[in-house]
Write an enzyme that holds these catalytic residues in place. Structure first.
Site, PDB file in Angstrom:
ATOM      1  N   PRO A  10       0.795  -1.222   0.000  1.00 12.14           N
ATOM      2  CA  PRO A  10       0.000   0.000   0.000  1.00 12.14           C
ATOM      3  C   PRO A  10       0.833   1.281   0.000  1.00 12.14           C
ATOM      4  O   PRO A  10       1.888   1.356   0.613  1.00 12.14           O
ATOM      5  CB  PRO A  10      -0.844  -0.109   1.272  1.00 12.14           C
ATOM      6  CG  PRO A  10      -0.155  -1.104   2.126  1.00 12.14           C
ATOM      7  CD  PRO A  10       0.558  -2.030   1.202  1.00 12.14           C
ATOM      8  N   ASN A  11       0.288   2.242  -0.711  1.00  9.06           N
ATOM      9  CA  ASN A  11       0.805   3.603  -0.824  1.00  9.06           C
ATOM     10  C   ASN A  11       2.055   3.723  -1.676  1.00  9.06           C
ATOM     11  O   ASN A  11       2.497   4.840  -1.953  1.00  9.06           O
ATOM     12  CB  ASN A  11       1.025   4.235   0.555  1.00  9.06           C
ATOM     13  CG  ASN A  11      -0.257   4.306   1.343  1.00  9.06           C
ATOM     14  OD1 ASN A  11      -1.267   4.777   0.840  1.00  9.06           O
ATOM     15  ND2 ASN A  11      -0.232   3.807   2.558  1.00  9.06           N
ATOM     16  N   ARG A  18       4.667  11.095  -2.406  1.00  7.58           N
ATOM     17  CA  ARG A  18       4.406  10.995  -0.960  1.00  7.58           C
ATOM     18  C   ARG A  18       5.710  11.061  -0.181  1.00  7.58           C
ATOM     19  O   ARG A  18       6.608  10.251  -0.377  1.00  7.58           O
ATOM     20  CB  ARG A  18       3.711   9.658  -0.689  1.00  7.58           C
ATOM     21  CG  ARG A  18       3.483   9.365   0.764  1.00  7.58           C
ATOM     22  CD  ARG A  18       2.850   7.977   0.922  1.00  7.58           C
ATOM     23  NE  ARG A  18       2.916   7.559   2.300  1.00  7.58           N
ATOM     24  CZ  ARG A  18       3.523   6.460   2.717  1.00  7.58           C
ATOM     25  NH1 ARG A  18       4.086   5.643   1.869  1.00  7.58           N
ATOM     26  NH2 ARG A  18       3.535   6.150   3.995  1.00  7.58           N
ATOM     27  N   TYR A  23      11.090   8.930   1.063  1.00  9.99           N
ATOM     28  CA  TYR A  23      11.057   7.899   0.025  1.00  9.99           C
ATOM     29  C   TYR A  23      11.733   8.298  -1.277  1.00  9.99           C
ATOM     30  O   TYR A  23      11.854   7.477  -2.186  1.00  9.99           O
ATOM     31  CB  TYR A  23       9.607   7.489  -0.249  1.00  9.99           C
ATOM     32  CG  TYR A  23       8.920   6.930   0.973  1.00  9.99           C
ATOM     33  CD1 TYR A  23       9.253   5.679   1.475  1.00  9.99           C
ATOM     34  CD2 TYR A  23       7.954   7.668   1.653  1.00  9.99           C
ATOM     35  CE1 TYR A  23       8.642   5.169   2.609  1.00  9.99           C
ATOM     36  CE2 TYR A  23       7.331   7.169   2.786  1.00  9.99           C
ATOM     37  CZ  TYR A  23       7.679   5.921   3.255  1.00  9.99           C
ATOM     38  OH  TYR A  23       7.077   5.426   4.377  1.00  9.99           O
ATOM     39  N   ASN A  74       8.146  -5.532  -1.085  1.00  5.88           N
ATOM     40  CA  ASN A  74       8.072  -4.374  -0.212  1.00  5.88           C
ATOM     41  C   ASN A  74       6.614  -4.319   0.234  1.00  5.88           C
ATOM     42  O   ASN A  74       5.768  -3.778  -0.471  1.00  5.88           O
ATOM     43  CB  ASN A  74       8.470  -3.085  -0.935  1.00  5.88           C
ATOM     44  CG  ASN A  74       8.429  -1.881  -0.023  1.00  5.88           C
ATOM     45  OD1 ASN A  74       7.829  -1.901   1.037  1.00  5.88           O
ATOM     46  ND2 ASN A  74       9.063  -0.800  -0.469  1.00  5.88           N
ATOM     47  N   ALA A  77       3.017  -0.857   4.595  1.00  6.21           N
ATOM     48  CA  ALA A  77       2.469  -0.920   5.955  1.00  6.21           C
ATOM     49  C   ALA A  77       2.045  -2.339   6.349  1.00  6.21           C
ATOM     50  O   ALA A  77       1.983  -2.648   7.546  1.00  6.21           O
ATOM     51  CB  ALA A  77       1.293   0.037   6.093  1.00  6.21           C
ATOM     52  N   GLU A  98      12.929  -9.211   1.464  1.00  2.36           N
ATOM     53  CA  GLU A  98      12.091  -8.089   1.902  1.00  2.36           C
ATOM     54  C   GLU A  98      12.863  -6.795   1.663  1.00  2.36           C
ATOM     55  O   GLU A  98      14.045  -6.698   2.024  1.00  2.36           O
ATOM     56  CB  GLU A  98      11.782  -8.259   3.389  1.00  2.36           C
ATOM     57  CG  GLU A  98      10.961  -7.162   3.995  1.00  2.36           C
ATOM     58  CD  GLU A  98      10.724  -7.386   5.493  1.00  2.36           C
ATOM     59  OE1 GLU A  98      10.141  -6.472   6.111  1.00  2.36           O
ATOM     60  OE2 GLU A  98      11.122  -8.433   6.045  1.00  2.36           O
ATOM     61  N   HIS A 100      12.733  -2.423   1.886  1.00  2.00           N
ATOM     62  CA  HIS A 100      12.115  -1.175   2.330  1.00  2.00           C
ATOM     63  C   HIS A 100      12.964  -0.026   1.823  1.00  2.00           C
ATOM     64  O   HIS A 100      14.193  -0.042   1.971  1.00  2.00           O
ATOM     65  CB  HIS A 100      12.014  -1.122   3.856  1.00  2.00           C
ATOM     66  CG  HIS A 100      11.145  -2.195   4.402  1.00  2.00           C
ATOM     67  ND1 HIS A 100       9.772  -2.131   4.332  1.00  2.00           N
ATOM     68  CD2 HIS A 100      11.463  -3.384   4.959  1.00  2.00           C
ATOM     69  CE1 HIS A 100       9.274  -3.239   4.855  1.00  2.00           C
ATOM     70  NE2 HIS A 100      10.275  -4.017   5.235  1.00  2.00           N
ATOM     71  N   ARG A 107      12.914   4.792  12.146  1.00  2.00           N
ATOM     72  CA  ARG A 107      11.621   5.472  12.120  1.00  2.00           C
ATOM     73  C   ARG A 107      10.816   5.119  13.360  1.00  2.00           C
ATOM     74  O   ARG A 107      11.343   4.608  14.342  1.00  2.00           O
ATOM     75  CB  ARG A 107      10.904   5.107  10.817  1.00  2.00           C
ATOM     76  CG  ARG A 107      11.726   5.608   9.606  1.00  2.00           C
ATOM     77  CD  ARG A 107      11.043   5.471   8.304  1.00  2.00           C
ATOM     78  NE  ARG A 107       9.803   6.232   8.284  1.00  2.00           N
ATOM     79  CZ  ARG A 107       8.843   6.011   7.407  1.00  2.00           C
ATOM     80  NH1 ARG A 107       8.977   5.065   6.488  1.00  2.00           N
ATOM     81  NH2 ARG A 107       7.748   6.738   7.419  1.00  2.00           N
TER      82      ARG A 107
END
Length: 147
Positions: A10-11, A18, A23, A74, A77, A98, A100, A107
């Site tokens: 998502p996103n 964003r 990012y 990735n 969330a 994985e 990110h 964070r």
């Protein structure tokens, strides 16, 4: 010729728009082009997808079973919330990496936990979109070593 799967949660469709301070300014199209360049150069195929819907990611993981030589994911969330994605990845027989874009460990505390990490062969965080490239190179090299 092998197939590699790159999935985004998502996103990530808003990549480049964003929170570019976190990012970056590259877009999902840039990520796909970079990934496709790597797989094409190595003589492999690529399935690349993004969804804001958990069930679609799960369906794509299921579809990769017996077809894909590895998944780069990735989960966005869903990293921190989805036992369902973990269960789907546990049913996938090949390696999982994985990725990110940001360093999730620098964070918010809730981002430090990943369900997916318990299944992943490796985790790449904080390298920006280059993390996808590192992950694909790893999977391709691993495949060539096992052949």
């Amino acid at each position: 010729m092998s197939l590699f799967t790159v999935l985004n949660g998502p996103n990530l469709n808003l990549l480049g728009q964003r929170q570019p301070e976190i990012y970056g300014h590259e877009t999902m199209a840039d990520v796909e082009a970079n990934c496709r360049g790597i797989t094409d150069a190595a003589g492999h195929e690529l399935f690349f997808a993004q969804s804001n819907r958990e069930y679609e990611l799960i369906d794509w993981i299921h579809a990769a079973r017996g077809k894909s030589s590895g998944i780069v994911i990735n989960p966005g969330a869903f990293t921190h919330t989805s036992v369902a994605i973990l269960d789907a990845l546990n049913a996938f027989e090949a390696p999982v990496i994985e990725v990110h874009i940001s360093n999730i460990h620098k964070r918010e505390v809730f981002r430090h936990h990943s369900y997916v990490s318990t299944r992943a062969e490796g985790v790449i965080a904080g390298l920006g979109i280059e993390g996808y490239e590192v992950a694909l190179h790893h999977l391709i090299n691993r495949l060539s070593r096992s052949s």
